[in-house]
Scaffold this motif. Sequence first.
Motif, short mmCIF file in Angstrom:
data_model
loop_
_atom_site.label_atom_id
_atom_site.label_comp_id
_atom_site.label_asym_id
_atom_site.label_seq_id
_atom_site.Cartn_x
_atom_site.Cartn_y
_atom_site.Cartn_z
N UNK A 36 -49.78 5.52 9.37
CA UNK A 36 -50.29 3.74 9.54
C UNK A 36 -49.15 3.44 10.07
N UNK A 37 -49.82 2.37 11.13
CA UNK A 37 -49.18 1.54 11.69
C UNK A 37 -49.75 0.28 11.80
N UNK A 38 -48.83 -0.80 11.90
CA UNK A 38 -48.98 -2.10 11.95
C UNK A 38 -49.08 -2.96 13.03
N UNK A 39 -49.12 -4.07 14.50
CA UNK A 39 -48.71 -4.22 15.14
C UNK A 39 -49.35 -5.95 15.52
N UNK A 40 -48.83 -6.66 16.19
CA UNK A 40 -48.81 -8.13 16.23
C UNK A 40 -50.13 -7.74 17.36
N UNK A 41 -51.03 -9.39 16.72
CA UNK A 41 -52.36 -9.23 18.56
C UNK A 41 -51.80 -8.58 19.76
N UNK A 42 -50.92 -9.35 20.21
CA UNK A 42 -50.18 -8.96 21.18
C UNK A 42 -49.66 -7.72 21.74
N UNK B 263 -59.91 11.61 2.97
CA UNK B 263 -59.30 12.60 3.85
C UNK B 263 -59.61 13.01 4.76
N UNK B 264 -60.43 12.34 5.76
CA UNK B 264 -61.46 12.38 7.03
C UNK B 264 -60.03 11.99 8.21
N UNK B 265 -59.49 10.80 7.56
CA UNK B 265 -59.14 10.12 8.47
C UNK B 265 -57.24 10.68 8.94
N UNK B 266 -56.74 10.51 10.30
CA UNK B 266 -56.11 10.91 11.24
C UNK B 266 -54.51 10.37 11.28
N UNK B 267 -55.34 9.29 11.17
CA UNK B 267 -54.48 8.02 11.69
C UNK B 267 -54.58 6.23 11.11
N UNK B 268 -54.34 5.62 11.25
CA UNK B 268 -55.27 4.46 11.61
C UNK B 268 -53.90 3.04 11.83
N UNK B 269 -54.43 2.24 12.65
CA UNK B 269 -53.64 1.30 13.28
C UNK B 269 -54.03 0.00 12.77
N UNK B 270 -53.60 -0.86 12.55
CA UNK B 270 -54.06 -2.25 11.53
C UNK B 270 -53.18 -3.01 13.04
N UNK B 271 -54.07 -3.93 13.47
CA UNK B 271 -53.67 -5.21 14.68
C UNK B 271 -53.68 -6.10 14.05
N UNK B 272 -52.75 -7.15 13.61
CA UNK B 272 -52.98 -8.04 12.53
C UNK B 272 -52.03 -9.19 12.75
N UNK B 273 -52.19 -10.56 13.35
CA UNK B 273 -51.16 -11.87 13.33
C UNK B 273 -51.08 -12.68 11.82
N UNK C 137 -61.16 11.82 12.22
CA UNK C 137 -61.50 10.19 12.50
C UNK C 137 -60.40 10.03 12.55
N UNK C 138 -60.08 9.21 13.70
CA UNK C 138 -58.48 7.06 13.38
C UNK C 138 -59.63 6.55 13.44
N UNK C 139 -58.96 5.64 13.31
CA UNK C 139 -59.13 4.64 13.00
C UNK C 139 -58.51 2.98 13.29
N UNK C 140 -58.84 2.18 14.54
CA UNK C 140 -57.69 1.01 14.90
C UNK C 140 -59.17 -0.32 14.59
N UNK C 141 -57.95 -1.04 13.69
CA UNK C 141 -58.71 -2.33 13.24
C UNK C 141 -58.10 -3.18 13.38
N UNK C 142 -58.28 -4.17 14.25
CA UNK C 142 -58.26 -5.39 14.66
C UNK C 142 -58.71 -6.52 14.23
N UNK C 143 -57.58 -7.52 13.22
CA UNK C 143 -58.14 -8.79 12.92
C UNK C 143 -57.78 -9.54 13.81
N UNK C 144 -59.05 -10.56 14.39
CA UNK C 144 -58.66 -11.40 15.44
C UNK C 144 -58.00 -12.31 14.96
N UNK C 145 -57.85 -13.55 15.37
CA UNK C 145 -56.58 -14.77 15.34
C UNK C 145 -58.55 -15.64 15.38
N UNK C 146 -59.71 -15.52 15.34
CA UNK C 146 -60.22 -16.40 14.30
C UNK C 146 -61.20 -15.85 13.35
N UNK C 147 -60.99 -15.07 12.11
CA UNK C 147 -60.29 -14.38 11.31
C UNK C 147 -60.72 -15.39 10.40
#
Length: 120
Positions: A103-109, A74-84, A44-54
């Motif tokens: 694994x990649x990181x992104x800003x909220x926008x 071993x079940x993870x194929x890729x993970x994206x973390x979205x956070x400011x 599986x793949x995971x997208x983990x978005x940390x909202x601005x209200x965290x």
Amino acid sequence: MIEIIQGLPENVVAVSVSGEVTGEDYNNVLIPAIEDKILKYGKIRILYHLDKDLEWFTLNAILEDVKVGIRNLNAFERIAVVSDVDWMNSAVEMFKFIVPFPVKTYKNEEIPDAKAWISE
């Protein structure tokens, strides 16, 4: 609080994290979603978005996060973390070299970019 984000491919668990995050949030929302998808798809793949209200992760939430990560590594194929939150993105960037998947990181926008990458 952890909420499931809809509208992504079936092999993706996408969540938005806001407010105070507790171990119960992991046990009632995230862990069942991950385990269900692993049973159906194997990888599986995971997208983990940390909202601005965290606000905060309780200690129990942190422990559940570590346990679910180790148990299913071993079940993870890729993970994206979205956070400011700069320290969070920096920590992910530092530790991404020790996991056996991209694994990649992104800003909220950049959440549309994160959704596109996790869906490739």
